[in-house]
Design a protein around this motif. Sequence first.
Motif, mmCIF file in Angstrom:
data_model
loop_
_atom_site.group_PDB
_atom_site.id
_atom_site.type_symbol
_atom_site.label_atom_id
_atom_site.label_comp_id
_atom_site.label_asym_id
_atom_site.label_seq_id
_atom_site.Cartn_x
_atom_site.Cartn_y
_atom_site.Cartn_z
ATOM 1 N N PHE A 222 -43.756 -4.897 5.341
ATOM 2 C CA PHE A 222 -43.212 -4.475 6.630
ATOM 3 C C PHE A 222 -42.585 -5.688 7.306
ATOM 4 N N PHE A 223 -41.331 -5.554 7.714
ATOM 5 C CA PHE A 223 -40.594 -6.689 8.268
ATOM 6 C C PHE A 223 -40.612 -6.696 9.793
ATOM 7 N N LEU A 224 -40.801 -7.901 10.333
ATOM 8 C CA LEU A 224 -40.676 -8.129 11.766
ATOM 9 C C LEU A 224 -39.520 -9.092 12.009
ATOM 10 N N ALA A 237 -37.695 -1.275 8.492
ATOM 11 C CA ALA A 237 -37.481 -2.079 7.278
ATOM 12 C C ALA A 237 -38.825 -2.265 6.601
ATOM 13 N N SER A 238 -39.059 -1.505 5.565
ATOM 14 C CA SER A 238 -40.369 -1.499 4.919
ATOM 15 C C SER A 238 -40.246 -0.938 3.516
ATOM 16 N N VAL A 239 -41.222 -1.284 2.684
ATOM 17 C CA VAL A 239 -41.268 -0.811 1.302
ATOM 18 C C VAL A 239 -42.720 -0.535 0.941
ATOM 19 N N ALA A 261 -41.820 3.921 2.490
ATOM 20 C CA ALA A 261 -43.110 3.760 3.151
ATOM 21 C C ALA A 261 -43.240 4.730 4.320
ATOM 22 N N GLU A 262 -44.400 5.317 4.448
ATOM 23 C CA GLU A 262 -44.701 6.149 5.610
ATOM 24 C C GLU A 262 -45.322 5.262 6.681
ATOM 25 N N LEU A 307 -33.786 -6.060 0.158
ATOM 26 C CA LEU A 307 -32.817 -5.256 -0.579
ATOM 27 C C LEU A 307 -33.414 -3.901 -0.931
ATOM 28 N N GLN A 308 -34.654 -3.896 -1.406
ATOM 29 C CA GLN A 308 -35.306 -2.633 -1.745
ATOM 30 C C GLN A 308 -35.483 -1.756 -0.511
#
Length: 332
Positions: A222-224, A237-239, A261-262, A307-308
């Motif tokens: 999870f991106f911050l 923005a998450s995978v 991702a949920e 990227l993913q």
Amino acid sequence: MKIAFIINQTHKEKASFTTTLLAYKALLRGHSVYYIGLADFVYLDQDKIAAHARAVHQIDGIADTDQLIDKLRSTAKEKISLRELDIIWLRFDPVLDMINRPWAASMGLQFAQLAQNLGVRVLNNPRALVDAENKLYLENFPEEIRPRTIVTRSYDDVKQFFEEQNNKIILKPLKGSGGKNVFLVNEQESKNLKQIVEVICRDGYLIAQEYLPEAQYGDIRFFLLNGKPLLVNGKYASVHRVQSAGELRSNIHQGAKAQVAEISPALLQMVQKVADKLMQDGMYLVGLDIIGDKIMEINVFSPGALLQASELNGEDYATAIIKNLEETTIKK
């Protein structure tokens, strides 16, 4: 703007890396990009800090990230003054040089601080990165969002923790990345515990963590961005990284599959508990690794999988980041 990416070495960069994606999107928006390796800095005096950099100023002839990497590798280095740069972005992995070039990461951080003293914007904040160079950084955050953890080089300490955690723990290097030397030790594997501890401790301290049952379903990267969830058109923005059968690690390059991702309200509430400190520390782009209701790692040097996240969610997160840089950086 002139944006420099500080990397380990150009020949180790790949087209799939988040760094390459960010550089490509910056070029598309008319910026110049520079790649500077950890061995490329030059100190002349306190007001004259330079580097031997590979520069690309135009997107012409570069159709994708593969071509950008080819262009960078074929471009001769030129000496530039760090004072000329608008942004220096630290995107190296200290672990990659830990054995063969143990001086590299610390010198990168030191030169970054010198550039910061000259008024250059440096991401993430190199002074805070000194404290975040290993997984102990997570221990600065609220206890309820962290797995139970010990850090040691003692087999007896690990054995006691193993017993306290019902004979099931995760062992990994305190300073590590990419899923290297990560072990799940349960009752069946307990006979190998001493050997595993010895293997990990060859290169320093180890970290032992409680095993979370939810780990069997993978983790969420999870991106911050500047302390806030990176969100584009309502999509975070998450995978969700799901490991292959029989594999403990959720790293994409270790064979894990990337899925959408949920993102639950509970996850967002947990993220909020670390956001303020990350922003105060100057951690501009961060990747959190989340399992269940715990944050397992805080990636502050070169978090990947952007990227993913973009491909899965159909959103251009890298361009959103570059736009944010444009809005928040004072041009010289």
